[in-house]
Design an enzyme around this catalytic site. Structure first.
Site, PDB file in Angstrom:
ATOM      1  N   GLU A 169      -9.489  -1.433 -20.202  1.00  0.00           N
ATOM      2  CA  GLU A 169      -9.908  -0.744 -18.975  1.00  0.00           C
ATOM      3  C   GLU A 169      -9.106   0.529 -18.817  1.00  0.00           C
ATOM      4  O   GLU A 169      -7.999   0.639 -19.331  1.00  0.00           O
ATOM      5  CB  GLU A 169      -9.643  -1.629 -17.745  1.00  0.00           C
ATOM      6  CG  GLU A 169     -10.494  -2.864 -17.701  1.00  0.00           C
ATOM      7  CD  GLU A 169     -10.184  -3.692 -16.460  1.00  0.00           C
ATOM      8  OE1 GLU A 169      -9.778  -3.120 -15.429  1.00  0.00           O
ATOM      9  OE2 GLU A 169     -10.340  -4.916 -16.545  1.00  0.00           O
TER      10      GLU A 169
ATOM     11  N   LYS B  10      -6.685   3.061 -16.916  1.00  0.00           N
ATOM     12  CA  LYS B  10      -5.595   2.863 -15.957  1.00  0.00           C
ATOM     13  C   LYS B  10      -5.698   3.973 -14.916  1.00  0.00           C
ATOM     14  O   LYS B  10      -5.436   5.137 -15.199  1.00  0.00           O
ATOM     15  CB  LYS B  10      -4.235   2.903 -16.655  1.00  0.00           C
ATOM     16  CG  LYS B  10      -3.074   2.550 -15.723  1.00  0.00           C
ATOM     17  CD  LYS B  10      -1.771   2.415 -16.487  1.00  0.00           C
ATOM     18  CE  LYS B  10      -0.675   1.752 -15.680  1.00  0.00           C
ATOM     19  NZ  LYS B  10      -0.325   2.407 -14.438  1.00  0.00           N
TER      20      LYS B  10
ATOM     21  N   ARG C  12      -2.394   0.395  -5.522  1.00  0.00           N
ATOM     22  CA  ARG C  12      -2.994  -0.908  -5.713  1.00  0.00           C
ATOM     23  C   ARG C  12      -3.259  -1.570  -4.365  1.00  0.00           C
ATOM     24  O   ARG C  12      -2.441  -1.479  -3.461  1.00  0.00           O
ATOM     25  CB  ARG C  12      -1.976  -1.732  -6.502  1.00  0.00           C
ATOM     26  CG  ARG C  12      -2.445  -3.033  -7.006  1.00  0.00           C
ATOM     27  CD  ARG C  12      -1.359  -3.585  -7.903  1.00  0.00           C
ATOM     28  NE  ARG C  12      -1.801  -4.790  -8.561  1.00  0.00           N
ATOM     29  CZ  ARG C  12      -1.198  -5.344  -9.593  1.00  0.00           C
ATOM     30  NH1 ARG C  12      -0.110  -4.786 -10.084  1.00  0.00           N
ATOM     31  NH2 ARG C  12      -1.660  -6.441 -10.141  1.00  0.00           N
TER      32      ARG C  12
ATOM     33  N   ARG D 288       0.756  -3.247  -2.819  1.00  0.00           N
ATOM     34  CA  ARG D 288       1.480  -3.839  -3.951  1.00  0.00           C
ATOM     35  C   ARG D 288       2.755  -4.521  -3.469  1.00  0.00           C
ATOM     36  O   ARG D 288       3.198  -5.493  -4.043  1.00  0.00           O
ATOM     37  CB  ARG D 288       1.826  -2.693  -4.908  1.00  0.00           C
ATOM     38  CG  ARG D 288       2.418  -3.097  -6.217  1.00  0.00           C
ATOM     39  CD  ARG D 288       2.884  -1.841  -6.917  1.00  0.00           C
ATOM     40  NE  ARG D 288       3.193  -2.102  -8.308  1.00  0.00           N
ATOM     41  CZ  ARG D 288       4.272  -2.725  -8.732  1.00  0.00           C
ATOM     42  NH1 ARG D 288       5.150  -3.181  -7.864  1.00  0.00           N
ATOM     43  NH2 ARG D 288       4.471  -2.898 -10.024  1.00  0.00           N
TER      44      ARG D 288
ATOM     45  N   GLU E  60      -7.625  -0.598  -7.614  1.00  0.00           N
ATOM     46  CA  GLU E  60      -6.793   0.599  -7.505  1.00  0.00           C
ATOM     47  C   GLU E  60      -7.579   1.626  -6.683  1.00  0.00           C
ATOM     48  O   GLU E  60      -8.726   1.921  -7.001  1.00  0.00           O
ATOM     49  CB  GLU E  60      -6.519   1.121  -8.927  1.00  0.00           C
ATOM     50  CG  GLU E  60      -5.494   2.213  -9.003  1.00  0.00           C
ATOM     51  CD  GLU E  60      -4.043   1.680  -9.064  1.00  0.00           C
ATOM     52  OE1 GLU E  60      -3.819   0.464  -8.985  1.00  0.00           O
ATOM     53  OE2 GLU E  60      -3.151   2.542  -9.168  1.00  0.00           O
TER      54      GLU E  60
ATOM     55  N   PHE F 189     -10.457  -4.396 -10.122  1.00  0.00           N
ATOM     56  CA  PHE F 189     -10.131  -4.845 -11.489  1.00  0.00           C
ATOM     57  C   PHE F 189      -9.793  -6.322 -11.605  1.00  0.00           C
ATOM     58  O   PHE F 189      -9.580  -6.818 -12.693  1.00  0.00           O
ATOM     59  CB  PHE F 189      -9.051  -3.971 -12.145  1.00  0.00           C
ATOM     60  CG  PHE F 189      -7.730  -3.919 -11.419  1.00  0.00           C
ATOM     61  CD1 PHE F 189      -6.883  -5.019 -11.430  1.00  0.00           C
ATOM     62  CD2 PHE F 189      -7.330  -2.764 -10.767  1.00  0.00           C
ATOM     63  CE1 PHE F 189      -5.667  -4.969 -10.769  1.00  0.00           C
ATOM     64  CE2 PHE F 189      -6.106  -2.713 -10.103  1.00  0.00           C
ATOM     65  CZ  PHE F 189      -5.267  -3.823 -10.108  1.00  0.00           C
TER      66      PHE F 189
ATOM     67  N   ARG G  87       5.465 -10.419 -15.461  1.00  0.00           N
ATOM     68  CA  ARG G  87       5.167  -9.383 -16.442  1.00  0.00           C
ATOM     69  C   ARG G  87       4.951 -10.098 -17.754  1.00  0.00           C
ATOM     70  O   ARG G  87       5.889 -10.544 -18.386  1.00  0.00           O
ATOM     71  CB  ARG G  87       6.335  -8.396 -16.528  1.00  0.00           C
ATOM     72  CG  ARG G  87       5.962  -7.054 -17.092  1.00  0.00           C
ATOM     73  CD  ARG G  87       7.099  -6.062 -17.008  1.00  0.00           C
ATOM     74  NE  ARG G  87       7.365  -5.561 -15.667  1.00  0.00           N
ATOM     75  CZ  ARG G  87       6.653  -4.617 -15.065  1.00  0.00           C
ATOM     76  NH1 ARG G  87       5.628  -4.073 -15.659  1.00  0.00           N
ATOM     77  NH2 ARG G  87       6.976  -4.206 -13.853  1.00  0.00           N
TER      78      ARG G  87
ATOM     79  N   LYS H 286       0.052  -2.034 -20.899  1.00  0.00           N
ATOM     80  CA  LYS H 286      -0.330  -0.664 -20.564  1.00  0.00           C
ATOM     81  C   LYS H 286       0.075   0.287 -21.673  1.00  0.00           C
ATOM     82  O   LYS H 286       1.117   0.111 -22.314  1.00  0.00           O
ATOM     83  CB  LYS H 286       0.261  -0.249 -19.228  1.00  0.00           C
ATOM     84  CG  LYS H 286       1.755  -0.305 -19.150  1.00  0.00           C
ATOM     85  CD  LYS H 286       2.238   0.040 -17.750  1.00  0.00           C
ATOM     86  CE  LYS H 286       3.701  -0.274 -17.604  1.00  0.00           C
ATOM     87  NZ  LYS H 286       4.227  -0.058 -16.275  1.00  0.00           N
TER      88      LYS H 286
HETATM   89  P1  ATP Z   1       3.118   2.218 -13.445  1.00  0.00           P
HETATM   90  O1  ATP Z   1       4.491   2.517 -12.974  1.00  0.00           O
HETATM   91  O2  ATP Z   1       2.968   2.284 -14.917  1.00  0.00           O
HETATM   92  O3  ATP Z   1       2.055   2.893 -12.673  1.00  0.00           O
HETATM   93  P2  ATP Z   1       3.430  -0.127 -12.108  1.00  0.00           P
HETATM   94  O4  ATP Z   1       4.881  -0.202 -12.320  1.00  0.00           O
HETATM   95  O5  ATP Z   1       2.905   0.272 -10.791  1.00  0.00           O
HETATM   96  O6  ATP Z   1       2.820   0.748 -13.217  1.00  0.00           O
HETATM   97  P3  ATP Z   1       2.611  -2.084 -13.880  1.00  0.00           P
HETATM   98  O7  ATP Z   1       2.617  -3.538 -13.815  1.00  0.00           O
HETATM   99  O8  ATP Z   1       3.591  -1.506 -14.784  1.00  0.00           O
HETATM  100  O9  ATP Z   1       2.805  -1.540 -12.424  1.00  0.00           O
HETATM  101  O10 ATP Z   1       1.180  -1.540 -14.303  1.00  0.00           O
HETATM  102  C1  ATP Z   1       0.042  -2.039 -13.730  1.00  0.00           C
HETATM  103  C2  ATP Z   1      -0.419  -1.105 -12.625  1.00  0.00           C
HETATM  104  O11 ATP Z   1      -1.493  -0.296 -13.035  1.00  0.00           O
HETATM  105  C3  ATP Z   1      -0.951  -1.919 -11.500  1.00  0.00           C
HETATM  106  O12 ATP Z   1       0.068  -2.001 -10.523  1.00  0.00           O
HETATM  107  C4  ATP Z   1      -2.132  -1.185 -10.954  1.00  0.00           C
HETATM  108  O13 ATP Z   1      -1.754  -0.560  -9.749  1.00  0.00           O
HETATM  109  C5  ATP Z   1      -2.413  -0.106 -11.965  1.00  0.00           C
HETATM  110  N1  ATP Z   1      -3.767  -0.136 -12.536  1.00  0.00           N
HETATM  111  C6  ATP Z   1      -4.573   0.938 -12.680  1.00  0.00           C
HETATM  112  N2  ATP Z   1      -5.735   0.618 -13.269  1.00  0.00           N
HETATM  113  C7  ATP Z   1      -5.693  -0.707 -13.525  1.00  0.00           C
HETATM  114  C8  ATP Z   1      -6.593  -1.622 -14.150  1.00  0.00           C
HETATM  115  N3  ATP Z   1      -7.770  -1.232 -14.627  1.00  0.00           N
HETATM  116  N4  ATP Z   1      -6.203  -2.914 -14.261  1.00  0.00           N
HETATM  117  C9  ATP Z   1      -4.986  -3.315 -13.798  1.00  0.00           C
HETATM  118  N5  ATP Z   1      -4.093  -2.486 -13.190  1.00  0.00           N
HETATM  119  C10 ATP Z   1      -4.432  -1.197 -13.070  1.00  0.00           C
END
Ligand code: ATP
Length: 572
Positions: A248, A250, A255, A270, A299, A339, A413, A419
């Protein structure tokens, strides 16, 4: 159970930083507690009265607490102010002055945990006209019955300054210890906690049925802990790890978890804050959904309809506001890319596979501005690379590859999601870190009163924050002014209680704000404490500010384990 017992434990915890000792002390307390007492102890240890998403706030500033100490101790306000100036901690002031109470109360009685909890709740709930007087009066009543040690912790609690350095993981360990004398029930407790994010509720249920935590199920209007993504550096590594997977895009917005039951809709961030009032447009769309009982996650991005493109993350964040909501929703209409699915029609979907959840989402969405992003199943690095390039062309952050067979990994995690992001500078990714202090500006920066930040990441094992960088670049002049102003208001006398540091900033601050930092690579340095081994910790080389992450709280920052993995990855 008497509150004094809890205060005694706090006193011991304060003088010990070993997690095992804290677990033992709390475990003993939980062993003796009734289910109701365990619930209250768990909340109080966390510095809360209810889970944060319930939005209960003590609403008492220093001024009112100073007055309450004066009224409760019989000292004049001037004398109390003087003590505060010399001790710098109202908890200590209360402890000292109340030990020499000039007005001995005739009605003082021994405080129980139940009594203190409900008195604190009454203080928090007093609102509207005359509420400050009411809050002071109730606190004075507590002081009249409190022993000096109790007064110290009641005061710190009321001010939101309990900061014992005991987090959720220690409380869950302690609960397991209270029943088994070891950590063997911790995994079951984690399962329950990740599905409700309510530490008091878990403690109470556990005391009632310690062996039934696995049966715990998600409930509408109780937000769950969000699943987190692992990171890998290349499409090859992702395919090696997952094999065939769902890819998918990103999206770079914020969130949200959306809950609906009957006519009621609630939205959580979040960080599990209730953010419903800021998003009437999303609520409207959700009300129209056919599903009557649903929890889904997506998102949210603000969309520029005139130019047919998404706004930047910073612009999107204009929607996270309490005032001027209507104007902002007209200017920055939101699109929510759905998502994941957590719950539907009375059933918990978190245990089903990603593919099942996705298929169900395809049945329900899209709907107006609630839409489903594309998902493609791939099984080669070349296909994955193509999707990654396409995402970057669309000015997106990157992609998320998902294990088709994995359940929803609440609060963890895991490699269920991986990612792959575009790289900033030479590093593969950015780091989210907590601001713990800042520096006075020198030279050209003197006029802003701001010269940089001292930031820390989180060591989950130790439940401590550890410094990783002094960030001096990446700031615009406007940002420098803003940081100086905001951080100036947050100055603290001492370093945060749960920070390990060697480098000292010009000013310590209350640890609240999270920033995203880009860097060139990770090195080892004797001045930072992150993952320290043999006197050297990890440090970011050429760190620079990318942005403030309002959507993250202190415990959402990058972990020391992630830094260690990234360091190894860089080293090849
Ligand atoms: P980052 O700092 O890389 O933005 P994060 O620290 O907020 O990420 P992570 O768990 O590292 O959180 O990465 C997942 C994040 O990506 C989720 O918190 C969500 O907000 C975002 N996201 C965007 N698109 C998607 C998707 N298609 N599926 C899941 N999560 C997604």
């Amino acid at each position: 159970m008497l509150f004094h017992k809890l205060a005694k434990v706090f006193e011991k915890v304060e003088s010990k930083s070993g997690r095992l000792e804290m677990t033992g002390l709390l475990g003993e307390l939980f062993r003796e507690a009734s289910p109701e007492e365990a619930e209250r102890i768990a909340y109080i240890v966390e510095g809360e009265l209810l889970p944060p998403y319930m939005g209960v706030d003590m609403g008492m500033g220093e001024k009112f607490v100073l007055q309450a100490i004066a009224d409760g101790s019989g000292y004049s306000r001037k004398e109390v102010d003087k003590e505060f100036a010399s001790l710098g901690d109202l908890g200590l002031v209360a402890e000292k002055l109340l030990s020499g109470k000039r007005q001995q109360s005739l009605h003082s009685e021994q405080l129980t945990i139940a009594y203190v909890y409900s008195a604190l709740m009454r203080i928090a709930k007093a609102s509207g006209h005359g509420s400050q007087d009411e809050k002071i009066k109730r606190l004075v009543e507590l002081y009249h019955s409190a022993k000096p040690l109790e007064a110290k912790y009641i005061t710190r609690f009321v001010l939101g300054q309990l900061r014992l350095g005991v987090g959720g993981p220690t409380i869950l360990d302690a609960l397991s210890f209270s029943e088994k004398g070891d950590k063997s029930l911790r995994e079951d407790l984690d399962h329950a906690y990740n599905l409700c994010s309510d530490i008091g509720f878990v403690a109470r249920r556990f005391k009632e049925h310690p062996h039934r935590m696995r049966e715990f199920r998600i409930e509408v209007f109780k937000p769950i802990m969000p699943a987190l993504a692992e990171r890998l550096a290349s499409p090859e590594e992702v395919v090696k790890k997952l094999g065939r997977c769902g890819v998918e895009q990103k999206y770079d917005g914020f969130r949200m978890m959306v809950h609906k039951k009957g006519g009621r809709v609630e939205i959580f961030s979040r960080r599990l804050e209730r953010i419903t009032p800021s998003f009437p447009d999303v609520v409207g769309e959700v009300e129209k959904l056919k599903a009557d009982e649903i929890i889904f996650e997506g998102e949210a991005l603000a969309f520029n309809e005139k130019e047919g493109r998404f706004y930047s993350f910073q612009e999107t964040m204009h929607r996270r506001r309490k005032y001027g909501v209507e104007e902002a929703s007209g200017k920055y209409p939101l699109h929510v890319y759905v998502f994941d699915l957590h719950y539907l029609g009375g059933k918990d979907w978190t245990g089903r596979t990603y593919l099942e959840r996705r298929k169900e989402l395809e049945r329900i969405f899209p709907r107006g501005n609630l839409k489903l992003g594309e998902m493609k199943v791939v099984d080669s690095a070349a296909e994955l690379q193509k999707l990654f390039d396409k995402a970057l062309e669309m000015r997106l952050e990157g992609i998320i590859a998902k294990d088709l067979d994995a359940p929803y990994t609440a609060g963890k995690r895991k490699f269920a999601w991986i990612k792959l992001k575009k790289s900033y500078g030479k590093s593969v990714d950015t780091v989210d870190a907590l601001i713990v202090g800042y520096y006075r500006g020198k030279g050209a920066r003197a006029e802003f009163g701001f010269g940089g930040l001292l930031v820390a990441v989180y060591n989950e094992k130790k439940e401590r924050f550890e410094t990783i960088a002094k960030v001096g670049s990446g700031f615009t002049e406007e940002e420098m002014g803003k940081f100086a102003e905001e951080l100036g208001k947050m100055r603290a006398k001492n370093a945060p209680a749960d920070l390990d540091y060697r480098m000292e900033p010009d000013f310590w601050v209350k640890p609240k704000t999270v920033v995203e930092i880009a860097y060139d690579n990770i090195t080892k340095s004797p001045v930072h404490t992150c993952g320290e081994e043999e006197g050297k910790g990890f440090a970011l080389r050429f760190p620079r500010l990318v942005r403030v992450r309002d959507d993250k709280g202190p415990y959402d920052v990058t972990t020391v384990k992630e830094i260690r993995d990234m360091y190894r990855e860089e080293a090849g």
